[in-house]
Design a protein around this motif. Structure first.
Motif, PDB file in Angstrom:
ATOM      1  N   ILE C 162      -3.504  -0.249  12.320  1.00  0.00           N
ATOM      2  CA  ILE C 162      -4.668  -0.524  11.451  1.00  0.00           C
ATOM      3  C   ILE C 162      -4.324  -1.733  10.585  1.00  0.00           C
ATOM      4  O   ILE C 162      -3.319  -1.730   9.890  1.00  0.00           O
ATOM      5  N   ARG C 163      -5.165  -2.745  10.623  1.00  0.00           N
ATOM      6  CA  ARG C 163      -4.861  -3.985   9.929  1.00  0.00           C
ATOM      7  C   ARG C 163      -5.742  -4.150   8.691  1.00  0.00           C
ATOM      8  O   ARG C 163      -6.952  -3.927   8.752  1.00  0.00           O
ATOM      9  N   ALA C 164      -5.131  -4.532   7.575  1.00  0.00           N
ATOM     10  CA  ALA C 164      -5.910  -4.852   6.381  1.00  0.00           C
ATOM     11  C   ALA C 164      -6.645  -6.153   6.643  1.00  0.00           C
ATOM     12  O   ALA C 164      -6.026  -7.164   6.976  1.00  0.00           O
ATOM     13  N   ALA C 165      -7.994  -6.106   6.524  1.00  0.00           N
ATOM     14  CA  ALA C 165      -8.793  -7.280   6.857  1.00  0.00           C
ATOM     15  C   ALA C 165      -8.859  -8.252   5.691  1.00  0.00           C
ATOM     16  O   ALA C 165      -9.137  -9.437   5.863  1.00  0.00           O
ATOM     17  N   THR C 185      -7.271   1.310   3.967  1.00  0.00           N
ATOM     18  CA  THR C 185      -6.349   2.281   3.369  1.00  0.00           C
ATOM     19  C   THR C 185      -6.545   3.683   3.935  1.00  0.00           C
ATOM     20  O   THR C 185      -5.593   4.344   4.355  1.00  0.00           O
ATOM     21  N   ARG C 186      -7.790   4.141   3.888  1.00  0.00           N
ATOM     22  CA  ARG C 186      -8.077   5.497   4.317  1.00  0.00           C
ATOM     23  C   ARG C 186      -7.606   5.744   5.750  1.00  0.00           C
ATOM     24  O   ARG C 186      -6.958   6.742   6.056  1.00  0.00           O
ATOM     25  N   ARG C 187      -7.873   4.776   6.618  1.00  0.00           N
ATOM     26  CA  ARG C 187      -7.480   4.944   8.013  1.00  0.00           C
ATOM     27  C   ARG C 187      -5.959   4.901   8.192  1.00  0.00           C
ATOM     28  O   ARG C 187      -5.396   5.601   9.026  1.00  0.00           O
ATOM     29  N   MET C 188      -5.300   4.086   7.391  1.00  0.00           N
ATOM     30  CA  MET C 188      -3.834   4.036   7.454  1.00  0.00           C
ATOM     31  C   MET C 188      -3.244   5.392   7.049  1.00  0.00           C
ATOM     32  O   MET C 188      -2.382   5.950   7.747  1.00  0.00           O
ATOM     33  N   VAL C 189      -3.716   5.926   5.935  1.00  0.00           N
ATOM     34  CA  VAL C 189      -3.187   7.207   5.443  1.00  0.00           C
ATOM     35  C   VAL C 189      -3.437   8.305   6.480  1.00  0.00           C
ATOM     36  O   VAL C 189      -2.560   9.149   6.739  1.00  0.00           O
ATOM     37  N   GLU C 190      -4.609   8.261   7.072  1.00  0.00           N
ATOM     38  CA  GLU C 190      -4.961   9.208   8.120  1.00  0.00           C
ATOM     39  C   GLU C 190      -3.952   9.176   9.261  1.00  0.00           C
ATOM     40  O   GLU C 190      -3.489  10.203   9.748  1.00  0.00           O
TER      41      GLU C 190
END
Lengths: 356, 356, 356, 356
Positions: C162-165, C185-190
Motif C-alpha cells: 500500500i503506497r502513500a499517495a 493509513t487505514r489500509r496499511m494498518v489493516e
C-alpha cells in the motif's frame, strides 16, 4: 575534529572527562573465543590508578570497570566490547580558582583556541584520566596477545635523570618507581620525594619490551610498525619523544656498528644485536620489540608560576591539588597498553582469527 | 596489508619501487585555486635527488616530475593530483649477487617473512627512492601552507655526533651537509668523508621548524598533533626516533623549568620558552613547531658483514654500489615533506577552504 | 573485523547486544556550543522503542538514555559524547529453544560461520536493538543540523504494497503506521493486523526528505553523497535496497524527462523538477534530498518454517515471542538517524565549526 | 574533501580527468604471488571503452593501460600497484560553448558550488571516464577472486523498461546491449536506437551475480556486506539506486515468502530460495550474491533544454558531441568492478594471504 578512535583491525574509541560521569572505551575487532573477565582488566587498572604509593597522587579513585557488551558466557564473541569506569573521587571545587586562567604547561589555552569553550574541571578531556580507558583496552589486547604467545613488560627506564642500568623483571612491580634496577630505585624515589618537597615535578623514560612477536607485523610505507607505535605512544598526554631500539643513539653510530647481523638458530632467523629494536623496514623481524617514551614532568605544580587570565591579564598561579610529582610509574601501564594495542592490531592483520 | 595511504583531510598515496617504471603519488584533498606548476615540485625533488654533491650517492637520477591530474589552467581544482617520476638510472645488475641473501640492516628478511616474495632489486618498495614521491607531495603541501602563512625550514641538526650549535638559515642550502652552523659544517663533512673512506656510514638528526601555524591544529586523544607527526616521520625508512620541542631532554627537566609560561604580546598568546615545541595537549599553541628525527646510518656499506643466505647458510657480504655514506642531508627535504603534509592536513581540518 | 564505527568528520561507534547490559554509542566530532540534554535524545528513542502502539512489539523497553561524556554546562564541548541505554525487559529464556538451530531469515548461520560462536539470545549484536544506539546518535546529529538550518522528516511511504499517495506532514506522527497519507493509513494498518493474525509479517518503504541543505555536501568519486547515504542506510539490518530521488524509476525514464532543468529564483539556483533527489555528481545541489529504503518483512514469524539445527538436522521452527509484524513505522526514526548522521558529517566537512 | 580512496584491506585510489593527461589508479593491499599482466587488465578496459558498437559513443579512446608498479617477474609482490591510462581522443573544443553554462543533469553547478572553480572540459573529474580507472582496478580484484574460486558475471537486466526475462550467460558478450536474454536484446537495441534518433537517452538496470563466495564476508553493524556494496556502487556516477537479492520487491513480500529456508547439501549450508541475495545480517551466507544498480539515462542529450549560464541568465542548450544514448552496456564492467573490489576487500579480511 574526531580523534577518539585508533587502530585498523583492532580499533579503540575512548570517551570521558575527569569530572563527568566516567571514562570508557569501545574495543572493536577482538576475535571471538578469548576468555575475558572484569578482573583481567581490573588488575591493569589497579596498576595505573592513583593512591598506589606514597609517591603518587593520593586521590581515591577506585577505577572499577564494568563490561557493557561483547562478552557472552565468559568469552569474547567477536563483537564490540564496551567498558565503563565511573568517576568517583571528583573534587570540581579544586578547580574553581583555575576557571579563568590558563595553567602553564597545560592544554587550557589550546583547547580554548580550538573549541572556543573549555571544561575547566581537571583538564576535562585532556586529563590524564582518559588513559584509564586506554589501559582497560590494553588489558583486552594483552589477553589476545597472550593467546598468541606475545608478552610485554614495561618499566621506568629513567626518572629525574637517574637511569636503570639493568633490568630485573621481578623487581619492577615491587617498588613504587616501577624501576627494574634495585640500585637505581632508591635514587629515583629520592628524587621524586625531593621534587615533591620542592612543590615541583620530575619526568623520565618508560621502556616497553615485547617478546614472542612473529616476523611480519607492520606494513610497508606509511603504516610501518614503528610509525604505528610512534602514533600510539605520542598520543599519550605527557610523551615528548619516542624511540625504537637504539633510537636517538643510532644517530651517533656507524653503519658497521648499527647493522644487526642475521644468523639462524634452531631454524629461526635471529640477529646478533638488536639495534633495530625488532623492526626492519617497518616490519617486525621476530626479535624483541623495544620502544621508549620520554615523559615530561607533570605540569601541575604548587610553585608560583606566571601566566595569564582568560582576559589576558598577567597573574601568578599555584596549582594546588592532589597531583603526582612524577607520572612515570603510573605511565608504565599506559605505554604498555598502547604498545599492546598496536601489536594486537598488526597481529590480527597478519595472522587473523579463523573460525573452526 | 595496505599502508601506502596517509592523512585524513589531505591524503597521500604513494606507489613505486626503485627498479620498476617509476615512483609516484596521488594527493587528494588539496583545496582549489592554488597555483601549482611542475617547477614548484621539481625544486624540492632536486634537494632530495642523488648526485647533488661529493658526499651523496653519485647515481644519476634526474627525478623529473610529471603532473598527471588535478591541475587546470595552472591551478589546483580541488580534485586528486597525481605525480609521476620515472626511474632512469637503474642498474638492476648491481643487485644480482644480493638476490639470494639477506643484507644486514635492510628489510630483505622482513619483506620475505611478510610476503613470501621479495623484489631484490635495490630494496624494491622498501627503497629510499619511495621518499621522492613523499617530497613531491610535500611540495604541494608547502604551497598550500604558504598560502596560509605557514613556512618550514629543515636542516641537519647533528651528523656523526657533531651538533650544530646555532641555526643560521642562510647557511643551510649552501653546504653539502645542509648544516645551519658554519663551524659544525666542516667537521660534519669531515666525518662523512672519513666514514666513506672506511667503507662505512654515519647517522644524524634532522630538525624541522614550522613558523606561522595558527593555534588549534591537531585533535584531542589519538590524533594529537605530535602523534600525527610521529606517525608521519617514523614512517620514513631510516628514522629510529622522533621528539617534539625539548623531547627526550624534557624527561630530565623539572616541571618548573619545563612549563612554558604564557604571556600576551600584541593581543597574541605566546610563551616565554618553547619547551613544548609549539604543541600543548596535542593541539598547536601558535608558537613555532619544532620536531626532530633521529636517522640511523645507511645500511648499505661496502665493509664485509656476516649474514645468511635465503637458504640459511652463513656468508659474508660487501654491499657495493653507489650508496650514500650519510643520508641526513638528503633526508632533510623528506622530513620537511612529512611535517608539511601533517600540518596541511590539520590546517585543512581546522581552517578549511570555503568557495567564494 | 571491526565495523562498529561509521563516519569521517562526525564518527559514531556503537556497542551492545539485545540481552547484555545495554547498548550505546560514542559520537565524536560534534562541534562545541550546541545545547544538548538527555530529553533531546529521549524523544527520538521514544519514537523507536517497542510498545508504542497495538501494531508494534509489546516489549516493555523504556530505553532511558544516560549521557556519559562530552557535555558541560548543558552544551557540547567538542569532545566525544557517549550515550548508554541499559537493557531492561530482557527475556533470554524466550530464546532457549532457538539455541541449537538457525532461524530462517536471521543472521544465526552467518554469525556462526564468521565467528564460530554466536550469542543466541535475541540475535545478539545482529539484533534490531542496536539501532537504538543509532537513533540516539542521530538525535545529536539532528540538533547539529537544526542549528545550521537543516531539517528532516521521515515516514512510511509504503507498507505491504500500500503506497502513500501524498505527504501530509502533520499526519505522520498521529498514526501507528507513521503514514503521511490519511487514506492509505487505514489500509496499511489493516494489512499489518492481517499479517499478525496470520502469524506472518510485512515489509515496506521508508522515505526521508531533508530540507535546507546547502549545495556542496558530498565529495567527488567514492564519497559521493548518495554513496555515503547508501552505505549508512544499507547498514540497517532489514534494508534490502536504497534509492535517491527518482531512483529505480529513473532507469525507465528518458534523459529529456529525467534531467532537472536549472533556473534561478531569488538569487538561488534551483531545478524545476527534482529527479536527482537533491544530488548531482555526488554533491548536494541545494534542493531537497530525497532517499528511500526498502525494508523486508521481519524474519521472526510464528508460522512453522523449515530449517536446520546447528548439527545439520532438518527441523521445523515457530519463532514465538513479542515480535513486530511490521518494522517500518519503528524503522522511520532509524533511517532518519542514518540520513542525519551522513548529512551532518558532510556539513561539518563543508562548513566546519570555527571558534569565535 | 578527499574521496578518491575506497576500501579497507584492499584500497583503490583513482585520479584523473577526462581532458587531462590521463586517468589511473593505485591498488594497495593486493596479496603477493598473483600472476598479473597488462593484458588481464586490458581485456576488461576493452569492455568499457567507447566505440565498441553502433550504440555506444564513437569516441576513439584506446584506453591502453600501463603498469607502473607492484609487479615483479610477472606476479604481484604485495605492494601498491599503479596503473595509468593516458587520454588520447580528447576534443576540448567540443566543450568551448559549454564553458559558461550549467548543463542540465550534470554536476557542473554542484562542482562550482563546492569548489568555486570547475574544469569545464568534458565534466573534468566528474566524467564517466574516471570509471576506466575503476575497471582497471576491478580487473586486478577479479584475478585475486578467481584464485580463491570466486567469479562474477554482469549484464543489462533492463534497458529502457525492457526487462531480460532470463539469463543465458553465453549471450551477454555477444550483443551490443550486454543483454543475457536473446529475445529482449532486439527490443533493447531498438529502444536505444530510437532514443538516439530522438536526440534523447535511456537508462536501465545492471545486475551482477557473484558465485563461489565463502560464508563470512562482511562485518557486523556499519560495514555489512550490502552496505559496502551500496557505497561502492552508488559511487558510480549514473547510479540512482541499489538493491540486494529481492531488493525493493522484498518490501512487498510477507515474511513467510521472503525468509529463505536453510538446508544442508553435501555438508554445505544452502537456502531453498535466495531472496537475501546471498547476504544475511550483513554477512555472506555462501549462496550467490546478487546486486542490481539502477542507471539513469545519460545527461548529455542533443535536444534543446532550458538552463542557466554561470551568470544566472536563462538559456537553451543542446549538448552536442559523441555521447552514449545509453550507458548501461558500458556500465556493466564498471558495476562488476565495484562488486569485485568489495568482495576482494572482504575476502582478504576474512581469509587473508599467508606466506608459506
Amino acid at each position: 575534529m574526531p580523534g577518539s578512535t585508533f587502530g585498523r583491525m583492532l580499533t579503540v574509541t575512548t570517551f570521558g572527562e575527569s569530572h563527568g560521569p566516567g571514562v570508557g572505551v569501545v574495543i572493536d575487532g577482538v576475535p571471538p573465543r578469548i576468555p575475558l573477565a572484569a578482573q583481567d582488566i581490573q588488575k591493569e587498572l589497579d596498576r595505573r590508578r592513583p593512591g598506589q604509593s606514597a609517591i603518587t597522587s593520593p586521590r581515591g579513585e577506585k577505577d572499577r570497570v564494568e563490561i557493557l557488551s561483547g562478552i557472552f558466557d565468559g568469552t569474547t564473541t567477536g563483537t564490540a566490547i564496551a567498558l565503563l569506569i565511573r568517576n568517583e573521587d571528583k573534587k570540581s571545587s579544586d578547580y574553581d580558582n583555575l576557571k579563568d586562567l590558563y595553567r602553564p604547561g597545560h592544554a587550557d589555552w589550546t583547547y580554548s583556541a580550538k573549541f572556543g569553550i573549555r571544561d575547566w574541571r581537571g583538564s576535562g578531556r585532556a586529563s590524564g584520566r582518559e588513559t584509564a580507558a586506554r589501559v582497560a583496552a590494553g588489558a583486552v589486547a594483552r589477553k589476545l596477545l597472550a593467546v598468541r604467545g606475545v608478552t610485554l613488560i614495561g618499566y621506568s627506564r629513567e626518572i629525574a635523570g637517574i637511569r636503570a642500568a639493568r633490568v630485573v623483571p621481578s623487581e619492577i612491580e615491587n617498588n613504587p618507581a616501577r624501576c627494574p634496577d634495585p640500585e637505581a630505585t632508591r635514587r629515583m624515589v629520592e628524587q621524586i620525594e625531593k621534587a615533591k618537597a620542592d612543590k615541583d615535578s620530575v619526568g623520565g623514560v618508560v621502556e616497553v619490551v615485547a617478546s614472542g612477536c612473529p616476523a611480519g607485523l607492520g606494513d610497508p610505507v606509511f603504516d610501518k610498525l614503528e610509525a604505528l607505535l610512534g602514533h600510539a605512544i605520542l598520543s599519550v598526554g605527557a610523551v615528548r619523544g619516542v624511540e625504537i631500539g637504539a633510537g636517538f643513539e643510532a644517530a651517533r653510530m656507524r653503519g658497521s656498528a648499527y647493522n644487526d647481523e642475521p644468523y639462524v638458530e634452531q631454524g629461526r632467523m635471529r640477529t646478533r644485536t638488536n639495534n633495530a629494536g625488532g623492526i626492519a623496514g617497518g616490519i617486525s623481524n621476530g626479535m624483541e620489540i623495544v620502544v621508549r617514551a620520554a615523559m615530561r614532568p607533570p605540569a601541575s605544580i604548587a610553585r608560583p608560576q606566571r601566566t595569564v587570565t582568560t582576559a589576558g591579564e598577567e597573574v601568578t598561579v599555584e596549582v594546588e591539588g592532589r597531583h603526582d610529582p612524577c607520572i612515570v610509574p603510573r605511565a608504565v601501564p599506559v605505554i604498555e597498553a598502547m604498545t599492546a594495542l598496536v601489536l594486537a592490531d598488526c597481529l590480527l592483520i597478519q595472522e587473523p582469527y579463523r573460525p573452526r
